[in-house]
Enzyme design. Structure first.
Site, PDB file in Angstrom:
ATOM      1  N   TYR A 175      47.788  40.959  38.051  1.00  0.00           N
ATOM      2  CA  TYR A 175      46.947  40.930  39.459  1.00  0.00           C
ATOM      3  C   TYR A 175      46.869  42.132  39.837  1.00  0.00           C
ATOM      4  CZ  TYR A 175      50.183  41.131  42.870  1.00  0.00           C
ATOM      5  OH  TYR A 175      51.082  41.203  44.374  1.00  0.00           O
ATOM      6  N   LEU A 180      56.264  49.685  42.911  1.00  0.00           N
ATOM      7  CA  LEU A 180      54.498  49.991  41.934  1.00  0.00           C
ATOM      8  C   LEU A 180      54.322  50.775  42.604  1.00  0.00           C
ATOM      9  CD1 LEU A 180      53.083  47.724  41.250  1.00  0.00           C
ATOM     10  CD2 LEU A 180      51.853  47.872  43.151  1.00  0.00           C
ATOM     11  N   GLU A 225      60.945  49.431  48.089  1.00  0.00           N
ATOM     12  CA  GLU A 225      59.715  49.228  48.722  1.00  0.00           C
ATOM     13  C   GLU A 225      59.756  47.998  50.097  1.00  0.00           C
ATOM     14  OE1 GLU A 225      56.342  49.098  45.500  1.00  0.00           O
ATOM     15  OE2 GLU A 225      58.385  47.768  44.414  1.00  0.00           O
ATOM     16  N   LYS A 279      52.001  45.130  37.334  1.00  0.00           N
ATOM     17  CA  LYS A 279      51.912  44.110  38.347  1.00  0.00           C
ATOM     18  C   LYS A 279      51.476  42.245  37.557  1.00  0.00           C
ATOM     19  CE  LYS A 279      48.276  44.326  43.058  1.00  0.00           C
ATOM     20  NZ  LYS A 279      49.406  43.998  43.431  1.00  0.00           N
TER      21      LYS A 279
HETATM   22  N1  PMP Z   1      54.485  47.586  45.946  1.00  0.00           N
HETATM   23  C1  PMP Z   1      54.430  46.497  46.179  1.00  0.00           C
HETATM   24  C2  PMP Z   1      55.340  45.706  46.002  1.00  0.00           C
HETATM   25  C3  PMP Z   1      52.806  45.705  45.842  1.00  0.00           C
HETATM   26  O1  PMP Z   1      52.824  44.349  45.998  1.00  0.00           O
HETATM   27  C4  PMP Z   1      51.593  46.478  46.513  1.00  0.00           C
HETATM   28  C5  PMP Z   1      50.741  45.619  46.764  1.00  0.00           C
HETATM   29  N2  PMP Z   1      49.985  45.005  45.800  1.00  0.00           N
HETATM   30  C6  PMP Z   1      52.008  48.058  46.846  1.00  0.00           C
HETATM   31  C7  PMP Z   1      53.752  48.160  46.324  1.00  0.00           C
HETATM   32  C8  PMP Z   1      51.189  48.357  47.562  1.00  0.00           C
HETATM   33  O2  PMP Z   1      50.352  48.627  46.078  1.00  0.00           O
HETATM   34  P1  PMP Z   1      48.606  48.982  46.297  1.00  0.00           P
HETATM   35  O3  PMP Z   1      48.227  50.035  47.375  1.00  0.00           O
HETATM   36  O4  PMP Z   1      47.744  49.442  45.041  1.00  0.00           O
HETATM   37  O5  PMP Z   1      47.576  47.737  47.020  1.00  0.00           O
END
Ligand code: PMP
Length: 284
Positions: free
Chosen positions: A32, A204, A179, A147
């Protein structure tokens, strides 16, 4: 009622259907993206599409549509829902097939679903107060760079945070923070360095993270990409998280430790302002 998109059709949300045999439903065999919308325009769309392509490639999953078509679907959803501010959620799965651990034949069409969520992203009250996080073990699988929609553990961690009176959880593996449940984690050291983990399979690759590290460097904030321990985080001068839907969110407490003055720190506030200025200027 919202208009949503499902496999080629725009329809009211209560008429949208996916198969009970959808592999996203049965195996969490799907990926996603969440793209933010400000003033009816998309923030960092090409970054989200590049990461979507990478997630699909890593799972040998076919792309459901080209980038131009996906952009058109995003824009039509914004229009049909009169969305000024909020998010667009996009999900691709390996399609529908009789339940089997083996992937279905390659010509099985992917499933593609998109919907909007209206939200006041700019004016979240927590931006003023900062959020509290608790640390929990990182029990997710080892390919967090993809993701996928298998979000049960992050969901459990967030419930645990709520039970413990906090807003979110920071995930810990081998004594270092990986994270947040749905965001990347940062601290600022006593000598003013911005610290966050380097990219790997452990986290991620946040689209907001890429922008924030570039903007920090451009505005004279020294950046060090290295893991940091829970103890170091608790002693830090500032802490914050980033994601597409929260931009930069200050963290003012980690477990029982109050961070800095217990209020949002200057670097987090500055980066949020700079990020939002650029995001709105470059939105499409
Ligand atoms: N880490 C994880 C585990 C996440 O789910 C997300 C958000 N989708 C992020 C980091 C941040 O990613 P982004 O800045 O692309 O939203």
């Amino acid at each position: 009622m919202r208009t949503v998109y499902v496999n080629g059709i725009f329809c009211p949300e209560n008429q949208a259907v996916v198969s009970v045999f959808d592999r996203g439903f049965l195996f969490a065999d799907g990926v996603y993206e969440v793209t933010s919308v400000l003033g009816g325009r998309l923030i960092d769309f090409s970054g989200h599409m590049a990461r979507l392509r990478r997630s699909l490639d890593e799972l040998s999953m076919a792309a459901p549509a080209g980038e131009d078509e996906l952009l058109s679907i995003h824009r039509q959803l914004v229009d049909k829902n009169g969305l000024d501010e909020g998010m667009i959620y996009l999900q691709v799965t390996r399609g529908s097939a009789d339940r089997d651990f083996l992937y279905p034949p390659e010509d099985t069409p992917a499933s593609l679903v998109l919907f909007t969520q209206a939200a006041n992203l700019r004016a979240r009250p927590q931006v003023q107060t900062g959020i509290r996080v608790v640390t929990v073990p990182d029990l997710r699988w080892q390919r967090r760079d993809i993701k996928t929609v298998q979000l049960l553990y992050p969901s459990m961690a967030k419930m645990e945070a709520k039970r413990r009176g906090a807003d979110d959880a920071w995930l810990v593996e081998d004594e270092v923070i990986t994270e947040g449940t749905s965001n990347n984690a940062y601290i600022v050291t006593a000598d003013g360095k911005l610290i966050t983990r380097p990219l790997s399979h452990s986290i991620l690759h946040g689209i907001t993270r890429t922008a924030i590290l570039r903007l920090a460097a451009e505005h004279g904030v020294p950046v060090e990409e290295r893991p940091f321990t829970v103890e170091e985080a608790k002693q830090s001068r500032e802490a914050f998280v980033t994601s597409a839907s929260t931009f930069v969110m200050p963290v003012v407490q980690i477990d029982e430790a109050v961070i800095g003055e217990g209020s949002p720190g200057p670097i987090a506030r500055k980066l949020r302002t700079i990020y939002l200025e650029e995001a709105e200027r470059t939105a499409i």
